[in-house]
Design a protein around this motif. Structure first.
Motif, short mmCIF file in Angstrom:
data_model
loop_
_atom_site.label_atom_id
_atom_site.label_comp_id
_atom_site.label_asym_id
_atom_site.label_seq_id
_atom_site.Cartn_x
_atom_site.Cartn_y
_atom_site.Cartn_z
N THR A 56 0.85 -1.18 0.00
CA THR A 56 0.00 0.00 0.00
C THR A 56 0.89 1.23 0.00
OG1 THR A 56 -1.73 -1.16 1.23
CG2 THR A 56 -1.81 1.23 1.25
N GLU A 57 0.66 2.10 -0.96
CA GLU A 57 1.37 3.37 -1.04
C GLU A 57 0.45 4.46 -0.51
OE1 GLU A 57 2.66 4.02 -5.04
OE2 GLU A 57 4.23 2.50 -4.91
N VAL A 58 0.97 5.26 0.38
CA VAL A 58 0.19 6.35 0.97
C VAL A 58 0.83 7.66 0.56
CG1 VAL A 58 -0.59 7.37 3.15
CG2 VAL A 58 -0.42 4.90 2.93
N SER A 59 0.00 8.62 0.15
CA SER A 59 0.53 9.92 -0.23
C SER A 59 -0.44 11.01 0.20
CB SER A 59 0.78 9.98 -1.74
OG SER A 59 -0.43 9.83 -2.43
N GLY A 60 0.05 12.23 0.22
CA GLY A 60 -0.79 13.36 0.60
C GLY A 60 -0.81 13.54 2.10
N GLY A 61 -1.88 14.11 2.55
CA GLY A 61 -2.03 14.33 3.97
C GLY A 61 -1.32 15.58 4.45
N TYR A 62 -1.43 16.66 3.71
CA TYR A 62 -0.79 17.90 4.09
C TYR A 62 -1.84 18.91 4.51
CZ TYR A 62 2.11 22.06 3.84
OH TYR A 62 2.78 23.20 4.14
N SER A 63 -1.55 19.67 5.56
CA SER A 63 -2.49 20.67 6.04
C SER A 63 -1.77 22.00 6.22
CB SER A 63 -3.09 20.22 7.38
OG SER A 63 -4.03 21.17 7.82
N MET A 64 -2.33 23.04 5.63
CA MET A 64 -1.78 24.38 5.77
C MET A 64 -2.80 25.20 6.55
SD MET A 64 0.48 26.62 5.25
CE MET A 64 1.48 27.00 3.87
N THR A 87 -4.97 18.76 2.24
CA THR A 87 -4.91 17.77 1.17
C THR A 87 -5.13 16.41 1.83
OG1 THR A 87 -3.30 19.09 -0.03
CG2 THR A 87 -3.51 16.78 -0.68
N PRO A 88 -6.18 15.69 1.43
CA PRO A 88 -6.46 14.43 2.12
C PRO A 88 -5.40 13.36 1.81
CG PRO A 88 -7.94 14.72 0.26
CD PRO A 88 -7.14 15.98 0.38
N ILE A 89 -5.31 12.44 2.72
CA ILE A 89 -4.42 11.30 2.54
C ILE A 89 -5.07 10.35 1.53
CG2 ILE A 89 -3.45 9.25 3.66
CD1 ILE A 89 -3.32 10.87 6.24
N THR A 90 -4.30 9.86 0.58
CA THR A 90 -4.79 8.87 -0.37
C THR A 90 -3.92 7.62 -0.25
OG1 THR A 90 -3.40 9.71 -2.17
CG2 THR A 90 -5.63 10.60 -2.00
N SER A 91 -4.51 6.49 -0.55
CA SER A 91 -3.74 5.25 -0.53
C SER A 91 -4.16 4.38 -1.70
CB SER A 91 -3.96 4.50 0.79
OG SER A 91 -5.29 4.08 0.90
N GLN A 92 -3.21 3.59 -2.16
CA GLN A 92 -3.44 2.68 -3.27
C GLN A 92 -2.74 1.37 -2.94
OE1 GLN A 92 -1.92 4.03 -7.02
NE2 GLN A 92 -2.56 2.21 -8.10
N SER A 93 -3.48 0.28 -3.03
CA SER A 93 -2.90 -1.04 -2.78
C SER A 93 -2.78 -1.82 -4.08
CB SER A 93 -3.78 -1.84 -1.81
OG SER A 93 -3.83 -1.20 -0.56
N TYR A 94 -1.71 -2.57 -4.22
CA TYR A 94 -1.52 -3.39 -5.40
C TYR A 94 -0.63 -4.58 -5.06
CZ TYR A 94 2.91 -0.87 -5.74
OH TYR A 94 4.14 -0.33 -5.46
N ASP A 95 -0.69 -5.58 -5.91
CA ASP A 95 0.07 -6.81 -5.74
C ASP A 95 1.34 -6.71 -6.59
OD1 ASP A 95 1.05 -9.37 -5.48
OD2 ASP A 95 -0.64 -10.34 -6.49
N THR A 96 2.49 -6.66 -5.95
CA THR A 96 3.75 -6.52 -6.70
C THR A 96 4.08 -7.78 -7.51
OG1 THR A 96 5.06 -7.28 -4.80
CG2 THR A 96 4.71 -4.90 -5.03
N ASN A 97 3.45 -8.91 -7.17
CA ASN A 97 3.73 -10.17 -7.87
C ASN A 97 2.74 -10.48 -8.99
OD1 ASN A 97 5.99 -10.69 -6.38
ND2 ASN A 97 4.95 -11.98 -4.89
#
Length: 154
Positions: A56-64, A87-97
């Motif tokens: 799972t890759e997580v990105s974002g989650g910034y608050s000004m 900026t809300p946190i987003t996540s994406q899950s994937y199977d590396t195999n």
């Protein structure tokens, strides 16, 4: 006029829903159940050899933060919050195999004599019924269209 436009628009919508050519599992003389069994065996084998590796890759989650601006009018003070954003946190899950497992499945199917062929989807009810009545797959050149389950060789 509306009476004529509704059937036309519905017909165009149905045409837009049709998919392009499908990949199907092919082996001359094989039955649907034989193809399904071979595919299932190869998937099980591939899952044992190349298990899922979910990431799972997580990105974002910034608050000004903004600031508070207050004005006083006589005995009353009015305050408002100005600016600021989150900026809300987003996540994406994937199977590396996934890709490696797909290659293992394809090799397994090839070892069993199967291949993926691409054919257009049967348009008419007659063509779909004719394809459904095939108990065994004929020569690939004799399969003009397909209907039903597709095979994703990727």
């Amino acid at each position: 006029m509306f009476r004529f436009m509704l059937p036309l628009s519905m017909g165009l919508a149905l045409v837009a829903c049709q998919t392009g050519p499908l990949n199907v599992l092919y082996k001359e003389g094989s039955t649907r159940s034989q193809r399904q069994e071979a595919y299932d065996q190869c998937v099980i084998k591939a899952l044992k050899e190349v298990p899922q590796n979910m990431v799972t890759e997580v990105s974002g989650g910034y608050s000004m933060p903004g600031y508070v601006d207050c004005d006083t009018d006589g005995n009353q003070t009015y305050c408002t919050e100005v600016g600021g954003y989150t900026t809300p946190i987003t996540s994406q899950s994937y199977d590396t195999n996934r890709n490696l497992r797909s290659r293992v499945i394809n090799r397994c199917l090839e070892d069993k004599g199967y291949a993926a062929i691409q054919r257009p989807v049967c348009d008419s009810k007659t063509e779909r019924a004719s394809y459904a009545m095939l108990t065994r797959q004929p020569n690939a050149a004799d399969i003009t269209c397909v209907d039903g389950q597709s095979f994703d060789p990727s």
